[in-house]
Scaffold this motif. Structure first.
Motif, short mmCIF file in Angstrom:
data_model
loop_
_atom_site.label_atom_id
_atom_site.label_comp_id
_atom_site.label_asym_id
_atom_site.label_seq_id
_atom_site.Cartn_x
_atom_site.Cartn_y
_atom_site.Cartn_z
N GLY A 125 16.65 -3.99 -2.79
CA GLY A 125 17.59 -5.10 -2.66
C GLY A 125 17.24 -6.26 -3.56
N MET A 126 15.94 -6.56 -3.67
CA MET A 126 15.52 -7.64 -4.56
C MET A 126 15.91 -7.34 -6.00
N ARG A 127 15.70 -6.12 -6.43
CA ARG A 127 16.02 -5.75 -7.81
C ARG A 127 17.52 -5.81 -8.05
N GLU A 128 18.26 -5.37 -7.07
CA GLU A 128 19.73 -5.38 -7.21
C GLU A 128 20.26 -6.81 -7.32
N ARG A 129 19.69 -7.72 -6.54
CA ARG A 129 20.16 -9.11 -6.54
C ARG A 129 19.54 -9.93 -7.66
N GLY A 130 18.49 -9.41 -8.30
CA GLY A 130 17.85 -10.12 -9.41
C GLY A 130 16.97 -11.27 -9.00
N TRP A 131 16.48 -11.23 -7.74
CA TRP A 131 15.58 -12.31 -7.26
C TRP A 131 14.75 -11.76 -6.11
N GLY A 132 13.45 -11.97 -6.20
CA GLY A 132 12.58 -11.56 -5.10
C GLY A 132 11.17 -12.04 -5.32
N ARG A 133 10.46 -12.19 -4.21
CA ARG A 133 9.07 -12.61 -4.25
C ARG A 133 8.26 -11.71 -3.34
N VAL A 134 7.23 -11.11 -3.91
CA VAL A 134 6.26 -10.32 -3.14
C VAL A 134 4.91 -11.01 -3.32
N LEU A 135 4.32 -11.41 -2.22
CA LEU A 135 3.02 -12.09 -2.27
C LEU A 135 2.09 -11.44 -1.29
N ALA A 136 0.93 -11.02 -1.76
CA ALA A 136 -0.08 -10.42 -0.90
C ALA A 136 -1.19 -11.42 -0.62
N VAL A 137 -1.51 -11.56 0.66
CA VAL A 137 -2.68 -12.34 1.05
C VAL A 137 -3.89 -11.44 0.90
N GLY A 138 -4.73 -11.73 -0.06
CA GLY A 138 -5.87 -10.86 -0.35
C GLY A 138 -7.17 -11.44 0.13
N SER A 139 -8.16 -11.43 -0.72
CA SER A 139 -9.49 -11.93 -0.42
C SER A 139 -10.19 -12.23 -1.73
N SER A 140 -11.10 -13.19 -1.70
CA SER A 140 -11.88 -13.45 -2.91
C SER A 140 -12.69 -12.22 -3.31
N GLY A 141 -12.83 -11.27 -2.39
CA GLY A 141 -13.51 -10.01 -2.70
C GLY A 141 -12.82 -9.20 -3.78
N VAL A 142 -11.54 -9.50 -4.04
CA VAL A 142 -10.84 -8.83 -5.15
C VAL A 142 -11.43 -9.28 -6.48
N ALA A 143 -11.82 -10.56 -6.57
CA ALA A 143 -12.39 -11.10 -7.80
C ALA A 143 -13.89 -10.87 -7.88
N ALA A 144 -14.57 -10.97 -6.74
CA ALA A 144 -16.02 -10.78 -6.69
C ALA A 144 -16.35 -10.17 -5.33
N PRO A 145 -16.66 -8.87 -5.30
CA PRO A 145 -16.87 -8.17 -4.02
C PRO A 145 -17.84 -8.93 -3.11
N LEU A 146 -17.45 -8.99 -1.84
CA LEU A 146 -18.22 -9.75 -0.85
C LEU A 146 -19.28 -8.88 -0.20
N PRO A 147 -20.52 -9.32 -0.14
CA PRO A 147 -21.58 -8.54 0.50
C PRO A 147 -21.24 -8.26 1.96
N GLY A 148 -21.49 -7.02 2.37
CA GLY A 148 -21.29 -6.66 3.77
C GLY A 148 -19.87 -6.34 4.15
N LEU A 149 -18.94 -6.39 3.20
CA LEU A 149 -17.54 -6.09 3.48
C LEU A 149 -17.04 -4.99 2.55
N ALA A 150 -17.78 -3.90 2.51
CA ALA A 150 -17.50 -2.84 1.54
C ALA A 150 -16.11 -2.22 1.73
N ALA A 151 -15.73 -1.92 2.96
CA ALA A 151 -14.43 -1.29 3.20
C ALA A 151 -13.29 -2.24 2.83
N SER A 152 -13.45 -3.50 3.17
CA SER A 152 -12.44 -4.49 2.81
C SER A 152 -12.33 -4.63 1.29
#
Length: 257
Positions: A125-152
């Motif tokens: 639907g977003m593509r058809e209408r030509g407007w959409g926003r997808v935003l994921a709430v991630g973690s700083s672990g994406v940029a620098a893996p966090l110790p003790g949170l391997a699965a995350s």
């Protein structure tokens, strides 16, 4: 600044507390119709009642049909979905060397599969209408893996890779895809992690928090509303030329550009 969100329909996954709630409140303050969701039915209904234009959907997004049911409820209440905020709890703490096959499968099941299904339900639907926003709430672990949170770290990095690939595929159709990476934001989830760290190390929670603050150039944990404000911008019309980006909201915690 007018963020151009008035009258837009926004679905916020796992929004009964923490960062999800902060994003839902920020979008509502900008005039969006907000669909809040979560597994705690009473809290879902309570939050929906507090916002100016909102409905609540009790749903477990890890159920295979959960994302589709959430989107169907949003469309029934407000019409087509313009904004999809991907959010959810992370896996339990653990070391990389200790991960099992079940841990790996669980990380993907919790952090990748539900979000892919949610995006699949709203993206056409977003593509058809030509407007959409997808935003994921991630973690700083994406940029620098966090110790003790391997699965995350594993699951969130996998989601980030998929979203960055998707961003390039849909950018020309008016759909942006971004990640927002929190550092130490004062939420219940971070409090649980501090408590777990205290148990592992024999320190008090206060000592863990003091040590954590010492690693943050801003010298404090972030406030949920600060995170929500950045999320609202990335979901806005004003951010139409921002896509394929992982933006950190971490008080300078990760020491890289």
């Amino acid at each position: 600044m007018d963020l151009g969100l008035h009258g837009r329909t926004a679905v916020v996954a796992a929004s009964t507390g923490g960062l999800g709630e902060a994003v839902a409140r920020a979008l509502a303050a900008e005039g969006a119709h907000v669909v809040v969701s979560g597994r705690r039915g009473e809290r879902v209904r309570q939050l929906a009642a507090e916002l100016p234009s909102a409905v609540g959907v009790e749903v477990d997004l890890t159920d295979p049909d959960g994302p589709a049911r959430l989107v169907a409820a949003a469309e029934s209440a407000f019409g087509p979905v313009d904004v999809a905020v991907l959010n959810g709890p992370g896996p339990r703490p653990g070391l990389a060397a200790d991960l099992t096959d079940d841990d790996v499968t669980g990380a993907v099941a919790a952090l990748v599969a539900p979000h892919r299904r949610l995006v699949a339900a709203v993206l056409p639907g977003m593509r058809e209408r030509g407007w959409g926003r997808v935003l994921a709430v991630g973690s700083s672990g994406v940029a620098a893996p966090l110790p003790g949170l391997a699965a995350s770290n594993l699951g969130r990095a996998a989601l980030a890779g998929w979203l960055r690939t998707l961003a390039a595929e849909v950018a020309a159709e008016g759909v942006t895809v971004n990640l927002l990476l929190p550092g130490r934001i004062a939420t219940d989830r971070v409090a649980e992690l501090d408590q777990a760290a205290a148990g592992r190390t024999g320190r008090t929670v206060e000592q863990v928090q003091e040590a954590s603050r010492a690693t943050i150039p801003a010298g404090r944990y972030g406030r949920p509303e600060e995170f929500g404000a950045v999320a609202a911008f990335l979901c806005s019309a004003a951010a139409g030329y921002v896509t394929g980006t992982a933006l950190r909201c971490d008080g300078g915690l990760v020491r890289t550009l």
